[in-house]
Design an enzyme around this catalytic site. Sequence first.
Site, PDB file in Angstrom:
ATOM      1  N   TYR B 105      35.842  38.936  33.647  1.00 15.88           N
ATOM      2  CA  TYR B 105      36.005  40.030  32.689  1.00 15.88           C
ATOM      3  C   TYR B 105      36.048  39.491  31.273  1.00 15.88           C
ATOM      4  O   TYR B 105      36.627  38.421  31.015  1.00 15.88           O
ATOM      5  CB  TYR B 105      37.323  40.772  32.946  1.00 15.88           C
ATOM      6  CG  TYR B 105      37.297  41.711  34.124  1.00 15.88           C
ATOM      7  CD1 TYR B 105      36.958  43.042  33.975  1.00 15.88           C
ATOM      8  CD2 TYR B 105      37.632  41.259  35.393  1.00 15.88           C
ATOM      9  CE1 TYR B 105      36.961  43.912  35.049  1.00 15.88           C
ATOM     10  CE2 TYR B 105      37.633  42.118  36.487  1.00 15.88           C
ATOM     11  CZ  TYR B 105      37.296  43.445  36.300  1.00 15.88           C
ATOM     12  OH  TYR B 105      37.304  44.301  37.374  1.00 15.88           O
ATOM     13  N   TYR B 144      35.591  38.335  42.607  1.00 13.31           N
ATOM     14  CA  TYR B 144      36.392  37.298  41.942  1.00 13.31           C
ATOM     15  C   TYR B 144      37.710  37.087  42.675  1.00 13.31           C
ATOM     16  O   TYR B 144      38.223  37.995  43.324  1.00 13.31           O
ATOM     17  CB  TYR B 144      36.620  37.648  40.466  1.00 13.31           C
ATOM     18  CG  TYR B 144      37.313  38.961  40.207  1.00 13.31           C
ATOM     19  CD1 TYR B 144      38.703  39.058  40.183  1.00 13.31           C
ATOM     20  CD2 TYR B 144      36.566  40.113  39.976  1.00 13.31           C
ATOM     21  CE1 TYR B 144      39.322  40.267  39.943  1.00 13.31           C
ATOM     22  CE2 TYR B 144      37.189  41.335  39.741  1.00 13.31           C
ATOM     23  CZ  TYR B 144      38.562  41.400  39.728  1.00 13.31           C
ATOM     24  OH  TYR B 144      39.179  42.603  39.498  1.00 13.31           O
ATOM     25  N   ARG B 154      38.880  40.020  45.219  1.00 14.63           N
ATOM     26  CA  ARG B 154      38.586  41.441  45.039  1.00 14.63           C
ATOM     27  C   ARG B 154      37.149  41.715  45.454  1.00 14.63           C
ATOM     28  O   ARG B 154      36.240  40.985  45.070  1.00 14.63           O
ATOM     29  CB  ARG B 154      38.735  41.857  43.570  1.00 14.63           C
ATOM     30  CG  ARG B 154      40.128  42.004  42.970  1.00 14.63           C
ATOM     31  CD  ARG B 154      41.076  42.964  43.679  1.00 14.63           C
ATOM     32  NE  ARG B 154      40.507  44.199  44.242  1.00 14.63           N
ATOM     33  CZ  ARG B 154      40.266  45.300  43.561  1.00 14.63           C
ATOM     34  NH1 ARG B 154      40.555  45.395  42.300  1.00 14.63           N
ATOM     35  NH2 ARG B 154      39.761  46.365  44.159  1.00 14.63           N
ATOM     36  N   HIS B 157      33.507  45.675  42.343  1.00 12.47           N
ATOM     37  CA  HIS B 157      33.859  47.059  42.005  1.00 12.47           C
ATOM     38  C   HIS B 157      33.593  47.352  40.535  1.00 12.47           C
ATOM     39  O   HIS B 157      33.531  46.441  39.715  1.00 12.47           O
ATOM     40  CB  HIS B 157      35.331  47.342  42.335  1.00 12.47           C
ATOM     41  CG  HIS B 157      36.289  46.478  41.562  1.00 12.47           C
ATOM     42  ND1 HIS B 157      36.655  45.220  41.971  1.00 12.47           N
ATOM     43  CD2 HIS B 157      36.942  46.682  40.392  1.00 12.47           C
ATOM     44  CE1 HIS B 157      37.486  44.692  41.092  1.00 12.47           C
ATOM     45  NE2 HIS B 157      37.685  45.562  40.121  1.00 12.47           N
ATOM     46  N   HIS B 159      35.323  49.963  37.658  1.00 14.57           N
ATOM     47  CA  HIS B 159      36.402  50.912  37.370  1.00 14.57           C
ATOM     48  C   HIS B 159      35.813  52.188  36.767  1.00 14.57           C
ATOM     49  O   HIS B 159      34.965  52.104  35.872  1.00 14.57           O
ATOM     50  CB  HIS B 159      37.392  50.317  36.371  1.00 14.57           C
ATOM     51  CG  HIS B 159      38.114  49.108  36.889  1.00 14.57           C
ATOM     52  ND1 HIS B 159      39.365  49.173  37.452  1.00 14.57           N
ATOM     53  CD2 HIS B 159      37.757  47.800  36.935  1.00 14.57           C
ATOM     54  CE1 HIS B 159      39.749  47.963  37.819  1.00 14.57           C
ATOM     55  NE2 HIS B 159      38.791  47.102  37.512  1.00 14.57           N
TER      56      HIS B 159
END
Lengths: 189, 234
Positions: B105, B144, B154, B157, B159
């Site tokens: 991120y 990640y 995770r 995905h 958000h």
Amino acid sequence: MALIPTPSQTVGPFLHIGLAWLTTTELATDASAGERIVVAGSVLDGDGKPIPDALLELWQANAHGKYAHPEDAQDKPIDPGFTGFGRIPTDKDGHFRFVTIRPGATPGPGGTRQAPHIVVAVFMRGMLRHLYTRMYFSDEAANAADPILGRIRESARRDTLIAKRAADAAEYRWDIIMQGENETVFFDC
Amino acid sequence: MADPVGYRRAKPGTQPSYSHPPYQSSIKRAPTKPLIFLPHTLSEITGPIYGHDRVIPSDSDLTKQHRDEPIGERISVSGRVLDEDGRPVPRTLVEVWQANAAGRYNHEVDRHDAPLDPNFTGAGRAITDEVGRYRFLTIKPGAYPWRNHYNAWRARHIHFSLFGPSFLTRLVTQMYFEGDPLLPMDPIFASVPDTGARDRMISSFDLETTIPEFALSYRFDIVLRGRAATPMES
């Protein structure tokens, strides 16, 4: 046939990437009618530690008690300088602060009248589904007859929703406490 | 004034619990006292009608926000926003954010040892059209690791954040990808007990909306809370 709603998931620790662009800590402009107020506080976890990755969203009526929304049919003025929406991320120390106007009273269930309040949605890393709470004002006589506060039996719990006004300024202190003795009241809605 | 018509409440199992111990961060952040039942008043059935004037068409193309194109598999993500009765939710704000193709991120808190991409911020927004449709162009986010438990990862995905017509229809969720082998072991995804509800969060590969010679497409329809049939009792 009814569809199942999409479930909620956490905003996670990186919420700011997608949500910060709409950060609104000043809800009122100079043109907004009503008393300008400052609200500040902290969001705390079950160990009393500040939560640096929370986000509050606010929704409130204007100073006349009118919501800027087509389903508010009350014969009260819309304030062109006031939408009633706020979005405030907590800072590294779990603090938040916003500037708004004190809302007017609004209609409640069964012909009752709701004391001035702000509806608050709480999001954070670690929370899979956002929570709803409300903030009321300590210097407001109408709290005693508020139909929603009246649903909370213990007065100590009711007090968690009441922001305390400073003695010498239009500033309120309100903390959001996730767990423990002073746990903030959250609503099933 | 007559009491307003409220919104439907979630059926058991169709939403995650606040405390879900397999997701460790929930343990100290979930309320421990029972929630107080709130009748839906004018304060809840209204909500912000917001952001329209600040969203521009290029906000929905996450591959065109920098000088060069981001690295990764370009994908289209599109679908409709509906209510529980299948009615479209028009002109509502949809916000998205995600990791880059390497699973990193663009955020100071992210310490995962994977490269940032100078051509990818990972944020987008769109307003649904008259029949509730939206579309984003982006790159497929990477999986990640995280520190929830030993060897935790995770699932890939994106958000999603939506408003809908009232403060009660507010939804923040995550879109997953069909067939991701990490899904069964992801405690955030698995936090929803009802499998039908959980599957709502999985997008499906869609050849029909795939853009030939340009980008594979995933379809993700989002269902917001619907209106109760009769006014809520007070």
